[in-house]
Design a protein around this motif. Structure first.
Motif, PDB file in Angstrom:
ATOM      1  N   TYR B  31     -14.094 -13.114 -23.888  1.00 46.15           N
ATOM      2  CA  TYR B  31     -13.963 -11.733 -24.297  1.00 46.15           C
ATOM      3  C   TYR B  31     -12.818 -11.024 -24.366  1.00 46.15           C
ATOM      4  O   TYR B  31     -11.942 -11.140 -23.233  1.00 46.15           O
ATOM      5  CB  TYR B  31     -15.047 -11.001 -23.223  1.00 46.15           C
ATOM      6  N   TYR B  33     -11.099  -6.981 -25.580  1.00 47.40           N
ATOM      7  CA  TYR B  33     -11.336  -5.846 -25.955  1.00 47.40           C
ATOM      8  C   TYR B  33      -9.886  -5.002 -26.295  1.00 47.40           C
ATOM      9  O   TYR B  33      -8.939  -5.039 -25.728  1.00 47.40           O
ATOM     10  CB  TYR B  33     -11.734  -5.076 -24.889  1.00 47.40           C
ATOM     11  N   TYR B  48     -14.196  -5.164 -30.009  1.00 51.82           N
ATOM     12  CA  TYR B  48     -14.094  -6.324 -29.131  1.00 51.82           C
ATOM     13  C   TYR B  48     -14.528  -7.661 -29.778  1.00 51.82           C
ATOM     14  O   TYR B  48     -14.892  -7.488 -31.077  1.00 51.82           O
ATOM     15  CB  TYR B  48     -15.127  -6.050 -28.024  1.00 51.82           C
ATOM     16  N   VAL B  50     -16.088 -11.361 -28.938  1.00 51.24           N
ATOM     17  CA  VAL B  50     -16.902 -12.486 -27.911  1.00 51.24           C
ATOM     18  C   VAL B  50     -16.440 -13.829 -27.999  1.00 51.24           C
ATOM     19  O   VAL B  50     -16.956 -14.689 -27.040  1.00 51.24           O
ATOM     20  CB  VAL B  50     -18.157 -12.398 -27.985  1.00 51.24           C
ATOM     21  N   SER B  94     -12.001 -10.765 -20.506  1.00 55.94           N
ATOM     22  CA  SER B  94     -12.770 -10.868 -19.263  1.00 55.94           C
ATOM     23  C   SER B  94     -13.743 -12.194 -19.683  1.00 55.94           C
ATOM     24  O   SER B  94     -13.864 -12.579 -20.786  1.00 55.94           O
ATOM     25  CB  SER B  94     -13.908  -9.780 -19.181  1.00 55.94           C
ATOM     26  N   LEU B  95     -14.233 -12.574 -18.594  1.00 59.39           N
ATOM     27  CA  LEU B  95     -15.446 -13.731 -18.605  1.00 59.39           C
ATOM     28  C   LEU B  95     -16.572 -12.952 -18.753  1.00 59.39           C
ATOM     29  O   LEU B  95     -16.679 -11.691 -18.383  1.00 59.39           O
ATOM     30  CB  LEU B  95     -15.286 -14.752 -17.524  1.00 59.39           C
ATOM     31  N   PRO B  96     -17.830 -13.233 -19.102  1.00 57.34           N
ATOM     32  CA  PRO B  96     -19.107 -12.755 -19.208  1.00 57.34           C
ATOM     33  C   PRO B  96     -19.395 -12.054 -17.880  1.00 57.34           C
ATOM     34  O   PRO B  96     -19.405 -12.989 -16.828  1.00 57.34           O
ATOM     35  CB  PRO B  96     -20.012 -13.712 -19.648  1.00 57.34           C
ATOM     36  N   ARG B  97     -19.800 -10.777 -17.845  1.00 58.85           N
ATOM     37  CA  ARG B  97     -20.394 -10.325 -16.580  1.00 58.85           C
ATOM     38  C   ARG B  97     -19.408 -10.186 -15.437  1.00 58.85           C
ATOM     39  O   ARG B  97     -19.708 -10.269 -14.193  1.00 58.85           O
ATOM     40  CB  ARG B  97     -21.722 -10.637 -16.022  1.00 58.85           C
ATOM     41  N   GLN B  98     -18.110 -10.341 -15.900  1.00 56.62           N
ATOM     42  CA  GLN B  98     -16.900 -10.332 -14.792  1.00 56.62           C
ATOM     43  C   GLN B  98     -16.185  -9.348 -15.117  1.00 56.62           C
ATOM     44  O   GLN B  98     -15.826  -8.685 -16.008  1.00 56.62           O
ATOM     45  CB  GLN B  98     -16.080 -11.711 -14.766  1.00 56.62           C
ATOM     46  N   ALA B  99     -15.111  -8.876 -14.144  1.00 58.04           N
ATOM     47  CA  ALA B  99     -14.295  -7.768 -14.347  1.00 58.04           C
ATOM     48  C   ALA B  99     -13.292  -8.240 -15.518  1.00 58.04           C
ATOM     49  O   ALA B  99     -12.853  -9.317 -15.538  1.00 58.04           O
ATOM     50  CB  ALA B  99     -13.564  -7.617 -13.057  1.00 58.04           C
ATOM     51  N   ALA B 100     -12.897  -7.016 -16.148  1.00 55.50           N
ATOM     52  CA  ALA B 100     -11.826  -7.001 -17.312  1.00 55.50           C
ATOM     53  C   ALA B 100     -10.439  -6.747 -16.520  1.00 55.50           C
ATOM     54  O   ALA B 100     -10.205  -6.114 -15.574  1.00 55.50           O
ATOM     55  CB  ALA B 100     -12.268  -5.935 -18.038  1.00 55.50           C
ATOM     56  N   PHE B 101      -9.512  -7.692 -17.141  1.00 54.40           N
ATOM     57  CA  PHE B 101      -8.103  -7.554 -16.786  1.00 54.40           C
ATOM     58  C   PHE B 101      -7.387  -6.867 -17.649  1.00 54.40           C
ATOM     59  O   PHE B 101      -7.737  -7.064 -18.920  1.00 54.40           O
ATOM     60  CB  PHE B 101      -7.357  -8.844 -16.398  1.00 54.40           C
ATOM     61  N   PHE B 102      -6.399  -5.966 -17.489  1.00 55.55           N
ATOM     62  CA  PHE B 102      -5.958  -5.160 -18.519  1.00 55.55           C
ATOM     63  C   PHE B 102      -4.521  -5.309 -18.501  1.00 55.55           C
ATOM     64  O   PHE B 102      -3.787  -5.581 -17.690  1.00 55.55           O
ATOM     65  CB  PHE B 102      -6.070  -3.452 -18.280  1.00 55.55           C
ATOM     66  N   GLY B 103      -4.074  -5.089 -19.791  1.00 54.28           N
ATOM     67  CA  GLY B 103      -2.462  -5.442 -19.992  1.00 54.28           C
ATOM     68  C   GLY B 103      -2.103  -4.021 -19.627  1.00 54.28           C
ATOM     69  O   GLY B 103      -2.497  -2.979 -19.178  1.00 54.28           O
TER      70      GLY B 103
END
Lengths: 114, 111
Positions: B31, B33, B48, B50, B94-103
């Motif tokens: 994923y 975004y 976004y 997938v 992110s991975l599904p239903r995991q925290a997103a990592f941002f730039g």
């Protein structure tokens, strides 16, 4: 539709005082909930997350949050605030049935006074 | 251990110009975004993805386009820059239903 509300736009606390930032969500199924922190000019850093299980979750930098399904809330707390905690805080919920989209609140800006 | 990398960090565009904001991640996340952040408005989802070859509109897609030819890259294209597109843009993965990592974000000003 999913949504997140952070009712406090700005909070000021004294260094050493306790902190609670409010977050309410609207979500039909079991939510996946997150708190992020953003320092000026920086990206968002994950503080903690809730997926299931124990409703009190611990995060980095001494933060914790409590999930209360009956109140649709996920409030962030810290027992003793440090000057370095001054930042913008965002609550977010993930929708697993619409492409894993993250829905963010509008943020709470925290000022810490000496 | 780069995570999510965005380029450029800053850019000034003239009205009507075009540009591409680059985003790459090295965590093999499916994923990805694009968000824009405006003062007091939180983060609004633009587009976004997938997975490679699959993209979809978010809350505020008008004036933007994306592509996802590889797992790693998710560029955001502004075709005809407008002052309303002055904002800070964040890419995340992110991975599904995991925290997103941002730039770290791209600060764009359209004049």
């Amino acid at each position: 539709a999913q949504s997140v509300t952070q009712p406090d736009i700005h909070i000021t606390v004294s260094e050493g005082a306790s902190l609670e930032l409010r977050c309410n969500y609207s979500y039909g199924a079991t939510p996946y909930l997150f708190w992020y922190v953003q320092s000026p000019g920086q990206g968002l850093q994950l503080l903690l997350k809730y997926f299931s299980g124990d409703t009190l979750v611990q995060g980095i930098k001494g933060f914790e949050a409590e999930f209360k399904r009956s109140q649709s809330s996920f409030n962030l707390r810290k027992p003793s605030v440090h000057w370095s905690d001054a930042a913008e805080y965002f609550c977010a919920v993930v929708s697993s049935n619409t492409g894993n989209q993250f829905y963010f609140g509008t943020g709470t800006s925290l000022t810490v006074i000496p | 251990n780069a995570g999510v990398t965005q380029t450029p960090k800053f850019r000034i565009l003239k009205i009507g110009q075009s540009m591409t904001l680059q985003c790459t991640q090295d965590m093999n996340h499916n994923y990805m975004y694009w968000y824009r952040q405006d003062p007091g408005m939180g983060l609004k989802l633009i587009y976004y993805s997938v997975g490679a070859g699959i993209t979809d509109k978010g809350e505020v897609p008008n004036g933007y386009n994306v592509s996802r030819s590889t797992t790693e890259d998710f560029p955001l294209r502004l075709e005809l820059a407008a002052p309303s597109q002055t904002s800070v843009y964040f890419c995340a993965s992110s991975l599904p239903r995991q925290a997103a990592f941002f730039g770290q974000g791209t600060r764009l000003t359209v004049v």
